[in-house]
Design an enzyme around this catalytic site. Structure first.
Site, PDB file in Angstrom:
ATOM      1  N   THR A 167       0.855  -1.192   0.000  1.00  0.00           N
ATOM      2  CA  THR A 167       0.000   0.000   0.000  1.00  0.00           C
ATOM      3  C   THR A 167       0.888   1.239   0.000  1.00  0.00           C
ATOM      4  O   THR A 167       2.082   1.140  -0.282  1.00  0.00           O
ATOM      5  CB  THR A 167      -0.972  -0.038   1.205  1.00  0.00           C
ATOM      6  OG1 THR A 167      -1.945   0.998   1.045  1.00  0.00           O
ATOM      7  CG2 THR A 167      -0.263   0.161   2.534  1.00  0.00           C
ATOM      8  N   ASN A 168       0.334   2.407   0.283  1.00  0.00           N
ATOM      9  CA  ASN A 168       1.127   3.636   0.328  1.00  0.00           C
ATOM     10  C   ASN A 168       0.606   4.539   1.442  1.00  0.00           C
ATOM     11  O   ASN A 168      -0.359   4.188   2.131  1.00  0.00           O
ATOM     12  CB  ASN A 168       1.107   4.329  -1.046  1.00  0.00           C
ATOM     13  CG  ASN A 168      -0.311   4.660  -1.473  1.00  0.00           C
ATOM     14  OD1 ASN A 168      -0.985   5.469  -0.859  1.00  0.00           O
ATOM     15  ND2 ASN A 168      -0.780   3.989  -2.524  1.00  0.00           N
ATOM     16  N   ARG A 169       1.218   5.687   1.599  1.00  0.00           N
ATOM     17  CA  ARG A 169       0.931   6.530   2.769  1.00  0.00           C
ATOM     18  C   ARG A 169      -0.250   7.481   2.589  1.00  0.00           C
ATOM     19  O   ARG A 169      -0.488   8.347   3.434  1.00  0.00           O
ATOM     20  CB  ARG A 169       2.184   7.334   3.142  1.00  0.00           C
ATOM     21  CG  ARG A 169       3.282   6.467   3.745  1.00  0.00           C
ATOM     22  CD  ARG A 169       4.513   7.293   4.065  1.00  0.00           C
ATOM     23  NE  ARG A 169       4.188   8.494   4.819  1.00  0.00           N
ATOM     24  CZ  ARG A 169       4.927   9.596   4.828  1.00  0.00           C
ATOM     25  NH1 ARG A 169       6.029   9.659   4.106  1.00  0.00           N
ATOM     26  NH2 ARG A 169       4.555  10.644   5.539  1.00  0.00           N
TER      27      ARG A 169
END
Ligand code: CTP
Length: 215
Positions: free
Chosen positions: A21-23
């Site tokens: 995933t990412n931030r």
């Protein structure tokens, strides 16, 4: 008008307990959904996993992977006037998802990744009557990279922002790039304020498209 807004990250599973995933926090997309509701529009919010509460007046569709987001948009896009892709869609996913938990080993471990579908490019390149807005998250050559995305993804507007300022923050500063080459900067402010400005811009662009069609 009918707004279709995406927000947050996507999650691409690796095995039953892990994902990529990412931030992205989803704050910009949720702020746009709220601002559009405040301005009297109908809003469908398609969101990846976030810690935010959806505006109660929005129709809410919860998704996890990029494929789920694509399916949700495909069925909703033809009924909308404005599509705002503020979601941070993962660019890669594991080539194979393990059905069992991958066990640790003493040696190095490589994960083969395969590119995901570019949702915005696919949807904006279809025959459409809505305006398509992208968000370009950049860390260098911000305007040039965002302009390239505007053209490649066939968008009406690309909102360029510096990922280092925008990510997981309550504030942002953006440069709005228009299809006709126009540029408008919105200086640093809370995302809620930026969202109100952006919604006004989206309304104007949509109105202009309709006027052109009638003439
Ligand atoms: N986007 C998308 N599907 C993807 C990747 C991105 O729909 N698989 C959309 C995003 O929602 C955003 C726009 O494309 O509106 C630009 O996303 P961004 O992450 O800035 O750019 P990428 O196209 O992923 O390119 P790069 O990672 O090389 O900057």
């Amino acid at each position: 008008m009918r707004f279709l807004v995406t927000a947050g990250p996507t999650r691409e599973p690796i095995d039953p307990v892990r994902y990529l995933t990412n931030r992205s926090s989803g704050k910009m997309g949720y702020a746009i959904a709220e601002a559009a509701i405040e301005a009297g529009h109908h809003v469908i919010l398609v969101s990846g996993p976030t810690n935010l509460s959806s505006p109660s007046a929005a129709e809410f569709i919860s998704v996890s992977t990029g494929d789920e987001m694509f399916d949700a948009l495909r069925s909703q896009a033809q009924n909308c006037d404005v599509l705002v892709m503020s979601a941070a869609v993962a660019d890669y996913k594991p080539a194979n998802v393990s059905s069992q938990k991958i066990k640790k080993r003493d040696s190095n471990f490589s994960l083969e990744l395969t590119p995901t579908r570019d949702i915005l490019a696919v949807i904006a390149n279809q025959d459409r009557s809505f305006i398509a807005v992208g968000f370009a998250a950049e860390t260098e050559n911000i305007e040039a990279n965002a302009l390239k995305k505007l053209r490649e993804k066939n968008c009406d507007l690309m909102i360029a922002n510096d990922a280092r300022i925008a990510i997981d923050s309550d504030e942002n500063e953006v440069t709005v790039l228009f299809r006709d080459g126009g540029i408008q900067k919105i200086s640093r402010a809370p995302k809620k304020i930026i969202a109100r400005e952006l919604v006004k811009i989206f309304e104007n662009v949509r109105e202009k498209c309709l006027t052109k069609k009638i003439m």
